[in-house]
Design a protein around this motif. Structure first.
Motif, PDB file in Angstrom:
ATOM      1  N   SER A 573       0.691  -9.284  -3.301  1.00  0.00           N
ATOM      2  CA  SER A 573       1.931  -7.586  -3.275  1.00  0.00           C
ATOM      3  C   SER A 573       2.007  -7.379  -5.026  1.00  0.00           C
ATOM      4  O   SER A 573       1.154  -5.965  -4.143  1.00  0.00           O
ATOM      5  N   ARG A 574       1.508  -8.246  -5.921  1.00  0.00           N
ATOM      6  CA  ARG A 574       1.624  -7.687  -6.944  1.00  0.00           C
ATOM      7  C   ARG A 574       0.233  -6.624  -6.803  1.00  0.00           C
ATOM      8  O   ARG A 574       0.243  -5.051  -7.269  1.00  0.00           O
ATOM      9  N   ALA A 575      -0.698  -7.284  -6.300  1.00  0.00           N
ATOM     10  CA  ALA A 575      -2.260  -7.028  -6.778  1.00  0.00           C
ATOM     11  C   ALA A 575      -2.380  -5.507  -6.210  1.00  0.00           C
ATOM     12  O   ALA A 575      -3.348  -4.726  -6.578  1.00  0.00           O
ATOM     13  N   LEU A 576      -1.583  -5.822  -4.544  1.00  0.00           N
ATOM     14  CA  LEU A 576      -1.813  -4.892  -3.839  1.00  0.00           C
ATOM     15  C   LEU A 576      -0.922  -3.364  -4.298  1.00  0.00           C
ATOM     16  O   LEU A 576      -1.465  -2.350  -4.732  1.00  0.00           O
ATOM     17  N   GLN A 577      -0.691  -3.492  -4.741  1.00  0.00           N
ATOM     18  CA  GLN A 577       0.774  -2.448  -5.754  1.00  0.00           C
ATOM     19  C   GLN A 577      -0.219  -2.022  -6.527  1.00  0.00           C
ATOM     20  O   GLN A 577       0.279  -0.223  -6.581  1.00  0.00           O
ATOM     21  N   ARG A 578      -0.501  -2.452  -7.673  1.00  0.00           N
ATOM     22  CA  ARG A 578      -1.797  -2.118  -8.740  1.00  0.00           C
ATOM     23  C   ARG A 578      -3.081  -1.132  -8.328  1.00  0.00           C
ATOM     24  O   ARG A 578      -3.057  -0.076  -8.734  1.00  0.00           O
ATOM     25  N   LEU A 579      -3.227  -1.606  -7.253  1.00  0.00           N
ATOM     26  CA  LEU A 579      -4.412  -0.316  -6.977  1.00  0.00           C
ATOM     27  C   LEU A 579      -3.642   0.967  -5.693  1.00  0.00           C
ATOM     28  O   LEU A 579      -4.154   1.699  -6.201  1.00  0.00           O
ATOM     29  N   VAL A 580      -2.228   0.766  -4.913  1.00  0.00           N
ATOM     30  CA  VAL A 580      -1.870   1.853  -5.024  1.00  0.00           C
ATOM     31  C   VAL A 580      -1.357   2.672  -5.835  1.00  0.00           C
ATOM     32  O   VAL A 580      -1.005   3.997  -5.799  1.00  0.00           O
ATOM     33  N   ASP A 581      -0.893   2.119  -7.109  1.00  0.00           N
ATOM     34  CA  ASP A 581      -0.488   2.697  -7.952  1.00  0.00           C
ATOM     35  C   ASP A 581      -1.822   3.592  -8.626  1.00  0.00           C
ATOM     36  O   ASP A 581      -1.924   4.792  -9.525  1.00  0.00           O
ATOM     37  N   ALA A 582      -2.941   2.733  -8.712  1.00  0.00           N
ATOM     38  CA  ALA A 582      -3.953   3.563  -9.097  1.00  0.00           C
ATOM     39  C   ALA A 582      -4.310   4.341  -8.207  1.00  0.00           C
ATOM     40  O   ALA A 582      -5.458   5.498  -9.141  1.00  0.00           O
ATOM     41  N   ILE A 583      -4.333   4.377  -7.283  1.00  0.00           N
ATOM     42  CA  ILE A 583      -5.615   4.815  -6.061  1.00  0.00           C
ATOM     43  C   ILE A 583      -5.110   6.659  -6.186  1.00  0.00           C
ATOM     44  O   ILE A 583      -3.926   6.774  -5.686  1.00  0.00           O
ATOM     45  N   GLU A 584      -5.690   7.633  -5.925  1.00  0.00           N
ATOM     46  CA  GLU A 584      -5.616   8.667  -5.114  1.00  0.00           C
ATOM     47  C   GLU A 584      -6.149   9.509  -4.683  1.00  0.00           C
ATOM     48  O   GLU A 584      -7.564   9.495  -4.924  1.00  0.00           O
ATOM     49  N   LEU A 585      -5.945   9.878  -3.757  1.00  0.00           N
ATOM     50  CA  LEU A 585      -6.820  10.119  -2.082  1.00  0.00           C
ATOM     51  C   LEU A 585      -6.182  11.323  -1.307  1.00  0.00           C
ATOM     52  O   LEU A 585      -4.811  11.261  -1.775  1.00  0.00           O
ATOM     53  N   PRO A 586      -7.349  11.758  -0.771  1.00  0.00           N
ATOM     54  CA  PRO A 586      -6.310  13.790  -0.240  1.00  0.00           C
ATOM     55  C   PRO A 586      -5.733  13.162   0.524  1.00  0.00           C
ATOM     56  O   PRO A 586      -6.193  13.691   2.204  1.00  0.00           O
ATOM     57  N   GLY A 587      -4.466  12.224   1.269  1.00  0.00           N
ATOM     58  CA  GLY A 587      -3.620  12.255   2.065  1.00  0.00           C
ATOM     59  C   GLY A 587      -3.203  10.868   1.810  1.00  0.00           C
ATOM     60  O   GLY A 587      -3.045  10.386   0.764  1.00  0.00           O
ATOM     61  N   SER A 588      -2.864  10.346   2.797  1.00  0.00           N
ATOM     62  CA  SER A 588      -1.709   9.179   2.636  1.00  0.00           C
ATOM     63  C   SER A 588      -2.365   8.653   3.055  1.00  0.00           C
ATOM     64  O   SER A 588      -3.968   7.946   3.784  1.00  0.00           O
ATOM     65  N   PHE A 589      -2.261   7.048   2.576  1.00  0.00           N
ATOM     66  CA  PHE A 589      -3.465   5.947   2.510  1.00  0.00           C
ATOM     67  C   PHE A 589      -2.399   4.401   2.476  1.00  0.00           C
ATOM     68  O   PHE A 589      -1.730   3.894   2.257  1.00  0.00           O
ATOM     69  N   GLN A 590      -2.752   3.617   2.908  1.00  0.00           N
ATOM     70  CA  GLN A 590      -2.791   1.981   3.092  1.00  0.00           C
ATOM     71  C   GLN A 590      -3.888   0.970   2.445  1.00  0.00           C
ATOM     72  O   GLN A 590      -5.310   1.526   2.854  1.00  0.00           O
ATOM     73  N   VAL A 591      -3.300  -0.151   1.449  1.00  0.00           N
ATOM     74  CA  VAL A 591      -5.062  -0.646   0.298  1.00  0.00           C
ATOM     75  C   VAL A 591      -4.328  -2.364   1.584  1.00  0.00           C
ATOM     76  O   VAL A 591      -2.825  -2.330   0.665  1.00  0.00           O
ATOM     77  N   LEU A 592      -5.583  -2.768   1.979  1.00  0.00           N
ATOM     78  CA  LEU A 592      -4.743  -4.086   2.213  1.00  0.00           C
ATOM     79  C   LEU A 592      -5.672  -5.460   1.896  1.00  0.00           C
ATOM     80  O   LEU A 592      -6.832  -4.635   1.853  1.00  0.00           O
ATOM     81  N   ASP A 593      -5.518  -6.380   2.087  1.00  0.00           N
ATOM     82  CA  ASP A 593      -6.764  -7.313   1.695  1.00  0.00           C
ATOM     83  C   ASP A 593      -6.750  -7.932   3.262  1.00  0.00           C
ATOM     84  O   ASP A 593      -5.962  -8.134   4.363  1.00  0.00           O
TER      85      ASP A 593
END
Length: 617
Positions: A573-593
């Motif tokens: 969960s923390r690793a996924l949150q770090r990715l969400v905080d680092a990424i910018e995309l031209p719309g909404s997004f989700q990160v999953l494994d």
């Protein structure tokens, strides 16, 4: 509630019941309030009680079974834990500048004097914010089961605009809501109303399945309880007015404060803030001392004050506001608003002392930092529009360019210059352009011409993204004209649109086996930025990216990124949150494994094809 009409019918029925059988109305209201608490307590007691019961039963029948059926015992425990987590919502105190002990001693002493006179409970703090308003905020402890902490919220603009006597009457009114004005039962219902809505808002922000279960219940319960308690809520406002009149030695100070606040609200939103918007088009930097300027604007009289007061006296708030109309409140106080003279010394100057300029500076700097980027973009946009007008003025224009020219030129014309005939002709020649219908519809409504509604609805048909703003504009138009049935119809449309948007948003983030995907379609620049962000995180081996196919009416793209970790990850969960905080995309997004949804992840990976990022390549 199913509709605006159903809510109105229920409220009208309850208004009659509150007059004809007040005791029975209060019993029903108390039972409905207790229903909400019963659902919360019953869910927790039932979940944990089932586990305890199973343990006791198994131990009594055959203790050896307890070890073999331990997982069975865990099921209700896990359910109870999920329920507890879903309801363990931390409701924060009100935002703003919280006075420290001993800070602004004259204000704190005055507030304490009024609190004692009103018979209100002790305060946990005094908060100053940037609104032209005051409020008594009660923050529940454990959903209100362990009582509340009470805060007094005072808007700095309100303190800048009112005299000390007027502010004292306003503060006494707010303390009336905390128990001194309408008795223990009324104060309890007042806090319960606020608690349920704040809980519902917090649950809507959660994505857990248990939160969704309670969200559905309170999504029905909170609006129903709101309608049921509306009658008492309106009476509570009048009761709080009465205690303010008692504490302040008569109703005139509160009447003047109420009238002055209504006038100043019109002055701010129809004068000061539009002028501030115009300033963004003329100067490259926002003003440095906005809240000092607001204070000066509110203290000085304005030629339109009498007109804004007449509008406030004529306004009927309907069922959207628990505050009775201004004229009803003044009649109950047996007072008439006096001429809106400028106070010789504002309450802010008297009670805040040296803290006043510091608050003006702090609030102004926060506002300036928040709007700086938008302000600069607005200024640059206006410069570009001036350049475009110069080009179009020298060219032979098509119907589309003629409309563009009129719309751009209208941004720089004085308000008394009538552009309407040319605009109507241009829209008729280019009816497919959204901006023309929006401008023409708004211009007609500003002239109190109902023909503008057709153009705004045409704009809605051309672009669904403007639906919310258009319906809000139409609602305000019909309300101002006293056309309450038409306003309710628009409100019903707006509520239906909101429900549809919530469902679209839920579908956007909901993972389902029925989901379909498209190639991500990112530009080379956006893709390079994404890869740089993935490289900076450090523990991603590969990443795949797709766009989710959304339903009709959805606005903007939604991206799904599947990642494969590099090495051992202790907290996914923390690793996924770090990715969400680092990424910018031209719309909404989700990160999953693939940790939880392996089949879903496999389908996403197949559809995506080649990864957008592979470490070492």
């Amino acid at each position: 509630m199913q509709s605006v009409e159903a809510r109105r019918a229920l409220v009208e029925r309850l208004q009659r019941r509150a007059v004809e059988a007040p005791v029975w109305y209060r019993i029903q209201l108390a039972a409905l309030a207790l229903l909400g608490f019963s659902v919360l307590a019953g869910s927790l007691i039932g979940a944990f009680g089932m586990s305890v019961g199973l343990i006791v039963a198994l131990a009594a029948l055959k203790p050896a079974l307890l070890a073999h059926l331990f997982k069975l015992v865990l099921i209700p425990l896990i359910f109870g834990y999920s329920v507890l987590r879903a309801l363990w919502v931390r409701i924060e105190p009100p935002d703003g500048y919280r006075l420290a002990p001993g800070e602004a001693p004259e204000l704190q002493a005055e507030v304490e004097r009024i609190r004692r006179a009103a018979g209100a409970p002790p305060l946990a703090g005094i908060v100053i914010d940037t609104e032209l308003n005051a409020a008594a905020a009660s923050v529940p402890r454990l959903l209100g089961l362990l009582g509340h902490r009470h805060f007094l919220v005072l808007g700095l603009p309100l303190m800048q605009a009112l005299s000390c006597e007027q502010l004292a009457a306003v503060i006494a009114h707010e303390f009336g809501h905390l128990g001194g004005g309408h008795g223990r039962f009324g104060a309890w219902i007042y806090r319960v109303r606020l608690s349920w809505f704040r809980l519902l808002q917090a649950l809507e922000a959660r994505q857990a399945w248990a939160s969704g279960m309670f969200q559905r219940f309170f999504g029905w319960y909170a609006p129903y309880f709101n309608a049921y308690s509306f009658v008492l809520a309106r009476e509570n406002e009048l009761a709080a007015d009465r205690i303010a009149a008692r504490v302040s030695g008569g109703g005139q100070a509160l009447a003047d404060a109420l009238a002055r606040t209504c006038v100043l609200d019109g002055r701010l939103h129809q004068g000061f803030f539009p002028a501030l918007d115009q300033a963004a088009e003329q100067q490259p930097q926002p003003p440095e001392r906005l809240y000092r300027d607001i204070g000066a604007a509110l203290r000085h009289a304005h030629t339109d004050d009498a007109q804004w007061l007449d509008r406030a006296l004529d306004r009927d708030l309907g069922l959207e506001d628990t505050h009775p109309p201004l004229r009803i409140r003044l009649q109950a106080l047996k007072a008439q608003p006096m001429p809106l003279d400028e106070p010789a010394q504002s309450a802010a100057e008297r009670l805040l002392g040296p803290l006043l300029p510091r608050l003006e500076q702090v609030f102004s700097e926060r506002w300036r930092a928040g709007v700086q980027e938008q302000w600069t973009a607005r200024y640059q946009q206006r410069q570009a529009q001036r350049d475009r007008i110069a080009v179009l003025a020298q060219a032979e224009r098509s119907p589309e360019q003629e409309l563009e020219y009129l719309l751009l030129a209208g941004n720089f014309q004085p308000g008394d210059q009538d552009q309407l005939p040319e605009l109507q002709a241009a829209v008729a020649r280019a009816p497919q352009l959204l901006e023309g219908h929006l401008r023409l519809g708004a211009s007609l409504l500003d002239r109190d011409d109902p023909a503008g509604e057709a153009h705004l609805r045409r704009a809605m048909a051309l672009e669904a993204a403007c639906t919310g703003a258009v319906l809000e504009r139409l609602y305000g138009f019909h309300q101002a004209r006293g056309e309450h049935q038409a306003a309710e119809q628009v409100q019903a449309e707006f509520l239906a649109w909101q429900d549809a948007q919530r469902e679209l948003d839920a579908h956007r983030f909901r993972l389902s086996s029925d989901d379909s995907f498209l190639p991500h379609g990112l530009s080379d620049q956006a893709l390079a930025s994404l890869r740089h962000a993935l490289a900076s995180v450090g523990n991603v081996r590969r990443a795949w990216l797709v766009r989710k196919v959304l339903g009709a009416g959805a606005q903007g793209d939604h991206y799904l990124m599947l990642v494969q970790w590099r090495g051992l990850v202790f907290s996914r969960s923390r690793a996924l949150q770090r990715l969400v905080d680092a990424i910018e995309l031209p719309g909404s997004f989700q990160v999953l494994d693939s940790g939880d949804r392996r089949r879903y992840a496999s389908a996403l990976r197949r559809q995506a094809g080649m990864p957008v990022w592979t470490r070492g390549r």
